[in-house]
Design a protein around this motif. Structure first.
Motif, PDB file in Angstrom:
ATOM      1  N   PHE A  60      15.294  15.094 -22.518  1.00 59.36           N
ATOM      2  CA  PHE A  60      14.078  15.900 -22.456  1.00 59.36           C
ATOM      3  C   PHE A  60      13.314  15.576 -21.173  1.00 59.36           C
ATOM      4  O   PHE A  60      12.640  14.560 -21.082  1.00 59.36           O
ATOM      5  CB  PHE A  60      13.171  15.638 -23.656  1.00 59.36           C
ATOM      6  CG  PHE A  60      13.733  16.069 -24.980  1.00 59.36           C
ATOM      7  CD1 PHE A  60      14.482  17.228 -25.115  1.00 59.36           C
ATOM      8  CD2 PHE A  60      13.491  15.313 -26.105  1.00 59.36           C
ATOM      9  CE1 PHE A  60      14.984  17.625 -26.340  1.00 59.36           C
ATOM     10  CE2 PHE A  60      13.980  15.713 -27.345  1.00 59.36           C
ATOM     11  CZ  PHE A  60      14.733  16.868 -27.457  1.00 59.36           C
ATOM     12  N   GLY A  61      13.436  16.425 -20.166  1.00 56.39           N
ATOM     13  CA  GLY A  61      12.728  16.237 -18.909  1.00 56.39           C
ATOM     14  C   GLY A  61      13.378  15.250 -17.961  1.00 56.39           C
ATOM     15  O   GLY A  61      12.889  15.043 -16.852  1.00 56.39           O
ATOM     16  N   VAL A  62      14.449  14.627 -18.389  1.00 55.64           N
ATOM     17  CA  VAL A  62      15.208  13.682 -17.572  1.00 55.64           C
ATOM     18  C   VAL A  62      16.685  13.908 -17.862  1.00 55.64           C
ATOM     19  O   VAL A  62      17.039  14.529 -18.865  1.00 55.64           O
ATOM     20  CB  VAL A  62      14.860  12.206 -17.892  1.00 55.64           C
ATOM     21  CG1 VAL A  62      13.447  11.859 -17.495  1.00 55.64           C
ATOM     22  CG2 VAL A  62      15.094  11.897 -19.353  1.00 55.64           C
ATOM     23  N   GLU A  63      17.529  13.397 -16.989  1.00 49.09           N
ATOM     24  CA  GLU A  63      18.960  13.446 -17.286  1.00 49.09           C
ATOM     25  C   GLU A  63      19.223  12.509 -18.466  1.00 49.09           C
ATOM     26  O   GLU A  63      18.740  11.369 -18.499  1.00 49.09           O
ATOM     27  CB  GLU A  63      19.766  13.000 -16.067  1.00 49.09           C
ATOM     28  CG  GLU A  63      21.253  13.159 -16.262  1.00 49.09           C
ATOM     29  CD  GLU A  63      22.040  12.877 -14.993  1.00 49.09           C
ATOM     30  OE1 GLU A  63      23.213  12.503 -15.131  1.00 49.09           O
ATOM     31  OE2 GLU A  63      21.493  13.023 -13.892  1.00 49.09           O
ATOM     32  N   SER A  64      19.951  12.987 -19.441  1.00 48.95           N
ATOM     33  CA  SER A  64      20.269  12.184 -20.616  1.00 48.95           C
ATOM     34  C   SER A  64      20.978  10.898 -20.202  1.00 48.95           C
ATOM     35  O   SER A  64      21.911  10.923 -19.391  1.00 48.95           O
ATOM     36  CB  SER A  64      21.161  12.987 -21.570  1.00 48.95           C
ATOM     37  OG  SER A  64      21.464  12.226 -22.709  1.00 48.95           O
ATOM     38  N   SER A  65      20.514   9.773 -20.738  1.00 45.16           N
ATOM     39  CA  SER A  65      21.109   8.475 -20.425  1.00 45.16           C
ATOM     40  C   SER A  65      20.969   7.567 -21.635  1.00 45.16           C
ATOM     41  O   SER A  65      19.873   7.059 -21.917  1.00 45.16           O
ATOM     42  CB  SER A  65      20.422   7.843 -19.213  1.00 45.16           C
ATOM     43  OG  SER A  65      20.846   6.502 -19.042  1.00 45.16           O
ATOM     44  N   LEU A  66      22.058   7.370 -22.358  1.00 41.90           N
ATOM     45  CA  LEU A  66      21.998   6.491 -23.520  1.00 41.90           C
ATOM     46  C   LEU A  66      21.695   5.041 -23.144  1.00 41.90           C
ATOM     47  O   LEU A  66      20.942   4.378 -23.856  1.00 41.90           O
ATOM     48  CB  LEU A  66      23.274   6.607 -24.347  1.00 41.90           C
ATOM     49  CG  LEU A  66      23.453   7.965 -25.053  1.00 41.90           C
ATOM     50  CD1 LEU A  66      24.748   7.990 -25.856  1.00 41.90           C
ATOM     51  CD2 LEU A  66      22.260   8.292 -25.939  1.00 41.90           C
TER      52      LEU A  66
END
Length: 94
Positions: A60-66
């Motif tokens: 959400f609003g950023v690149e997904s990064s687990l």
């Protein structure tokens, strides 16, 4: 219990900023939410750290990064945030 090692309590201003960030998140205004959350999370506000983790976990609003999500959830969990602790547990079980 010594208060010297405790995280600082959020100020009324931080509480207001956190409420605005959560409201923006729920409205889908992720850039606005992030701009409010990041300084609070970096200052050690556990609830802000948990919400920032949600941004990264879901992209959400950023690149997904687990890995980034896990780091923010862990920081919040270490301060006793139950939702963040649950997310850390779930991520470890993946």
């Amino acid at each position: 219990m010594s208060m010297s090692s405790a995280q600082p309590l959020p100020t009324p201003s931080a509480d207001g900023d956190l409420a605005k960030a959560i409201e923006a998140f729920r409205a889908g205004s992720y850039t606005e939410s992030l701009s409010q959350l990041r300084p609070l999370a970096e200052a050690g506000v556990a609830e802000a750290q948990a919400w920032l983790g949600a941004h990264y976990a879901n992209g959400f609003g950023v690149e997904s990064s687990l890995p980034e999500a896990f780091d923010w959830y862990r920081r919040a969990a270490e301060q006793g945030n139950i939702a963040a602790a649950t997310n850390v547990g779930a991520m470890l079980a993946m």
